[in-house]
Every structure is written in C-alpha cells, then in structure tokens.
Design a protein around this motif. Structure first.
Motif, PDB file in Angstrom:
ATOM      1  N   GLY A  13      90.507 -25.903 -25.549  1.00  0.00           N
ATOM      2  CA  GLY A  13      90.199 -24.634 -26.199  1.00  0.00           C
ATOM      3  C   GLY A  13      91.359 -23.690 -26.401  1.00  0.00           C
ATOM      4  O   GLY A  13      91.172 -22.484 -26.527  1.00  0.00           O
ATOM      5  N   VAL A  14      92.593 -24.215 -26.430  1.00  0.00           N
ATOM      6  CA  VAL A  14      93.739 -23.320 -26.570  1.00  0.00           C
ATOM      7  C   VAL A  14      94.208 -23.167 -28.019  1.00  0.00           C
ATOM      8  O   VAL A  14      95.046 -22.319 -28.309  1.00  0.00           O
ATOM      9  N   GLY A  15      93.679 -24.004 -28.905  1.00  0.00           N
ATOM     10  CA  GLY A  15      94.055 -23.866 -30.321  1.00  0.00           C
ATOM     11  C   GLY A  15      94.687 -25.104 -30.952  1.00  0.00           C
ATOM     12  O   GLY A  15      95.363 -24.996 -31.977  1.00  0.00           O
ATOM     13  N   LYS A  16      94.464 -26.274 -30.380  1.00  0.00           N
ATOM     14  CA  LYS A  16      95.034 -27.509 -30.942  1.00  0.00           C
ATOM     15  C   LYS A  16      94.496 -27.803 -32.339  1.00  0.00           C
ATOM     16  O   LYS A  16      95.251 -28.122 -33.254  1.00  0.00           O
ATOM     17  N   THR A  17      93.183 -27.707 -32.484  1.00  0.00           N
ATOM     18  CA  THR A  17      92.587 -28.051 -33.776  1.00  0.00           C
ATOM     19  C   THR A  17      92.965 -27.022 -34.832  1.00  0.00           C
ATOM     20  O   THR A  17      93.319 -27.369 -35.965  1.00  0.00           O
ATOM     21  N   THR A  18      92.932 -25.747 -34.457  1.00  0.00           N
ATOM     22  CA  THR A  18      93.370 -24.676 -35.349  1.00  0.00           C
ATOM     23  C   THR A  18      94.799 -24.953 -35.817  1.00  0.00           C
ATOM     24  O   THR A  18      95.129 -24.824 -37.001  1.00  0.00           O
ATOM     25  N   ALA A 123      91.338 -32.509 -25.473  1.00  0.00           N
ATOM     26  CA  ALA A 123      91.819 -31.862 -24.247  1.00  0.00           C
ATOM     27  C   ALA A 123      91.940 -32.911 -23.146  1.00  0.00           C
ATOM     28  O   ALA A 123      91.472 -34.039 -23.284  1.00  0.00           O
ATOM     29  N   ARG A 182      97.406 -17.353 -29.384  1.00  0.00           N
ATOM     30  CA  ARG A 182      96.537 -16.301 -28.862  1.00  0.00           C
ATOM     31  C   ARG A 182      97.356 -15.260 -28.093  1.00  0.00           C
ATOM     32  O   ARG A 182      96.943 -14.789 -27.036  1.00  0.00           O
ATOM     33  N   ILE A 211     101.828 -17.542 -32.161  1.00  0.00           N
ATOM     34  CA  ILE A 211     100.731 -17.162 -33.041  1.00  0.00           C
ATOM     35  C   ILE A 211      99.940 -16.050 -32.354  1.00  0.00           C
ATOM     36  O   ILE A 211      99.468 -16.223 -31.231  1.00  0.00           O
ATOM     37  N   GLU A 213      96.981 -13.491 -31.248  1.00  0.00           N
ATOM     38  CA  GLU A 213      95.517 -13.457 -31.180  1.00  0.00           C
ATOM     39  C   GLU A 213      95.063 -12.746 -32.450  1.00  0.00           C
ATOM     40  O   GLU A 213      95.528 -11.656 -32.750  1.00  0.00           O
ATOM     41  N   SER A 221      87.835 -20.125 -39.542  1.00  0.00           N
ATOM     42  CA  SER A 221      86.949 -21.206 -39.107  1.00  0.00           C
ATOM     43  C   SER A 221      85.536 -20.979 -39.636  1.00  0.00           C
ATOM     44  O   SER A 221      84.828 -21.925 -39.966  1.00  0.00           O
TER      45      SER A 221
END
Ligand SMILES: Nc1ncnc2c1ncn2[C@@H]1O[C@H](COP(=O)(O)OP(=O)(O)OP(=O)(O)O)[C@@H](O)[C@H]1O
Ligand SMILES: [Mg+2]
Lengths: 271, 90
Positions: A13-18, A123, A182, A211, A213, A221
């Motif tokens: 949930g840290v932003g890999k997909t983003t 993850a 974030r 990047i 937040e 998204s």
C-alpha cells in the motif's frame, strides 16, 4: 534492447501500482514502447488504475499456461500510443506464476520490440515479489516516509542484491533507485515525518524522485487515468520529473517544501 | 515551551526518534544479510545466553561472517552495558 524494471517496496500500500502506471505511461508518452505487467496474482488492481478493467480478457497466467498468446492478452492503451497493459490473474493460485513462465512472457515482449517492461510487484518479500524482481535490469524502490516502509525497503534492497538473476549469475547488483511517495513537506517541517534526507541517509541509494501526498492520486484512480496524465497536478508533475530522471535527465527536485505561511500565520494560525 | 518550541527546529521530534530507531534496526538487519541462513538464529541464541548473565540491549550482539583469503571468519561483537556491576544482581 528491452529494459526490464521492477517497481517494488516490501511493504504494501505504499504506491507501487500508482507508480508503475505513472512511470509506464510517462515512458510511452515519450515514444518508448512500454508494457506494464501486474504481478499481483489474485489482487489485480493495475487494470483499474490504468482504466482498462472492462477490456481484460486474458491475463498473465493465461499466457503462461498457453490459454492465450501474448498479443491476445496485451491491452493497448486508448490514450497513449505504444503503451500496453498485461493484467494479473484474479483467481488462480499463486504457484501458476513460475519463473520459466515469466521468462517466456518477457522473452515474448522483447520479441515484440518493447523498450521498457515495467513489473508492478506485489507486496511482501515472498515468492510473488521475488518473481516480479527476478529478471529485472533495474529497480524502483517505492518508500513512504515512515519507519516500517523504510525498513522493508532496506530488506528489499538486500533481496535485490542477492536474489535476482543478474545477482545469481554474478553480474552484480542491479541499479536500484528510491522513489519516496506520499511525502508531506508540512509534516516534515513540523518534525512529524522523516525527511527525504533522513530516508536517503538510511537507505543510501540514489533518489529518483519525491512524490507529494496528493489528492490528485485519488482523483486519478477514481477516473482510471494514471496521475501523470494530470499534467497540472503536483503529483503528476513530480512523476513526470521522475520519468525524466529515470531517462538520465538532470531535473531539480520540486515539492519538497511547504508553502510557507507568514510568521504571523505560524504563530496564530495553528498548523 | 510555547512560542520558542514552535519556532525552533525540534531536536526530539518524533521524526528524529524514528530516524534513530531505523538506523539501529537497519544496521542490525544488514549485519546478517548475505551470510549463511543460520546467522539470525545464531544471533538470537547468543543474545539469550549473554542475557543470562548481563542485561544487554537487543542490538548488543552482532554476528557477521567475513571471507578472507579462502577462509571464513565468524565475527562476534558483544557490547556490554556501561556499568557492568549492575549486571545480574538480585
Ligand atoms: N502520492 C500519493 N498521494 C496520495 N495518495 C496516494 C499517493 N500514492 C498512493 N496513494 C494511495 O495509496 C493507496 C495505495 O496505493 P497503491 O495501490 O499504488 O499501492 P501499492 O503499493 O500498489 O499497494 P499493494 O501493496 O496493495 O499493491 C491508494 O489508495 C493510492 O490512491
Ligand atoms: Mg499494487
């Protein structure tokens, strides 16, 4: 030559997909033929972030199992030329993702003349993450300015230096660069959040970008458009800078300081 | 407190605590990395033995394997607390 890039983090949930979506889109916008692969078997999400969820017919595991060929499974992006998405499987068991199978898929992408293949890692530091990283030529380590994320990133760096194919062949560490996401300059200035310098001190790897937040990420998204397409937004611009640096351009880091309030505002306006 | 603590950069902010803790844990985890798989376990057990006699911190025992001209050296580093006489009383 095709470059294979893994986007990884350890912590979820840290932003890999983003990040995978933004970087792949950014590279394609510059004319590089790019495929972004979702390695998160069972938890497919990249399709939503890329806005192509309704066009998914076949997935990575289908290709590995020979249920479809690679070309059938690749989804061509509708907004950006030269951009392709290979979704993860929703339901099948994780053992379907074999190294031999992945190698075959990557070989197919090389033959299709891809310039870049971006691997969106799941993850963890288990098999799924190892498989996503194994064939990589380069890594982007996504980290949030927060203790558990930084620690996990360090563990992932250890894994990258021993468990990739290049490492196993004795070809040395693959280059790994840090993308701090974030990030909230206000909170850093208040001493509530690790600063970019703090994180760099600890991880000691090159900084690809920071990047902020940003509300723009959620908006992006929601609408199924990678945030880098929001050229006006802070996060969009920060990702665009990161793509530039990724390609070797020298770009100053932005969005590292809070909009300064006046002293009066700081004294009486609260935080 | 009040105004001054608000204007000056904070030394004991939660971020600086976070950084210190991270530096310690990361150094500890790196020390056993790349070595044999039994190293973390060995470190744990050694720590348990040392603690039977001296109360030491979690990161007081560091183990590391170095390779030097064909032979392997197990390097063991145990940091004792500053006042040793405080150990094992009661
Ligand atoms: N810069 C940002 N600003 C605000 N929110 C963000 C930012 N980056 C990511 N997020 C949010 O964080 C959440 C997790 O992002 P994302 O899905 O990209 O993480 P992930 O690392 O791929 O997660 P997983 O480990 O589950 O695959 C999402 O809700 C996303 O909108
Ligand atoms: Mg993800």
């Amino acid at each position: 030559m095709t470059k294979i890039v893994v986007v990884t983090s350890g912590k979820g949930g840290v932003g890999k997909t983003t990040t995978s979506a933004a970087i792949a889109t950014g590279l394609a916008m510059r004319g590089y033929k790019t495929t972004v692969i979702d390695f998160d078997v069972g938890l497919r999400n990249l399709d939503l972030i890329m806005g192509c969820e309704r066009r998914v017919v076949y997935d990575l595991v289908n290709v590995i199992n020979g249920d479809s060929n690679l070309k059938q499974a690749l989804i061509k992006d509708k907004r950006v030329d030269d951009l392709f998405i290979l979704p993860a499987s929703q339901t099948r068991d994780k053992d379907a993702l074999t190294l031999e199978g992945v190698e075959k898929v990557l070989q197919g992408l090389i033959e299709l003349g891809m310039d870049y293949v971006i691997c969106d890692s799941p993850a963890g530091i288990e098999k799924g993450a190892l498989t996503a990283a194994y064939f990589a030529d380069e890594a982007i380590v996504v980290t949030n300015p927060e203790v558990s994320s930084v620690r996990d990133s360090d563990r992932i760096l250890g894994i990258l230096s021993s468990k990739t194919r290049k490492a196993e062949r004795g070809e040395g560490d693959i280059p790994a660069r840090l993308l701090l996401t974030r990030y909230s300059p206000q909170r850093v200035e208040r001493g509530e959040m690790l600063s970019v310098e703090d994180v760099q001190d600890i991880l000691a790897i090159e900084l690809l970008g920071v990047i902020p937040e940003s509300q723009a990420v959620l908006n992006a998204s929601n609408s199924g458009a990678p945030v880098i397409l929001e050229g006006e937004s802070d996060a969009g611009q920060a990702y665009e800078d990161a793509v530039g640096r990724f390609l070797g351009e020298d770009r100053a880091h932005r969005f590292l300081t809070a909009n300064k309030k006046s002293l009066f505002g700081r004294l009486f306006g609260g935080q | 407190m009040g105004i001054f603590s608000y204007l000056l950069p904070k030394k004991n902010s939660s971020a600086s605590v976070a950084k210190e803790r991270l530096q310690i844990i990361v150094a500890r985890e790196r020390s056993t990395r790349g070595g044999p798989d039994y190293l973390p376990q060995l470190q744990e057990e050694l720590l348990a033995v040392v603690r039977k006699y001296v109360p030491v911190d979690q990161d007081a025992v560091m183990v590391q394997v170095d390779r030097e001209s064909g032979c392997e050296i197990l390097e063991l580093n145990i940091t004792l607390p500053e006042h040793e006489e405080q150990g094992r009383q009661a």
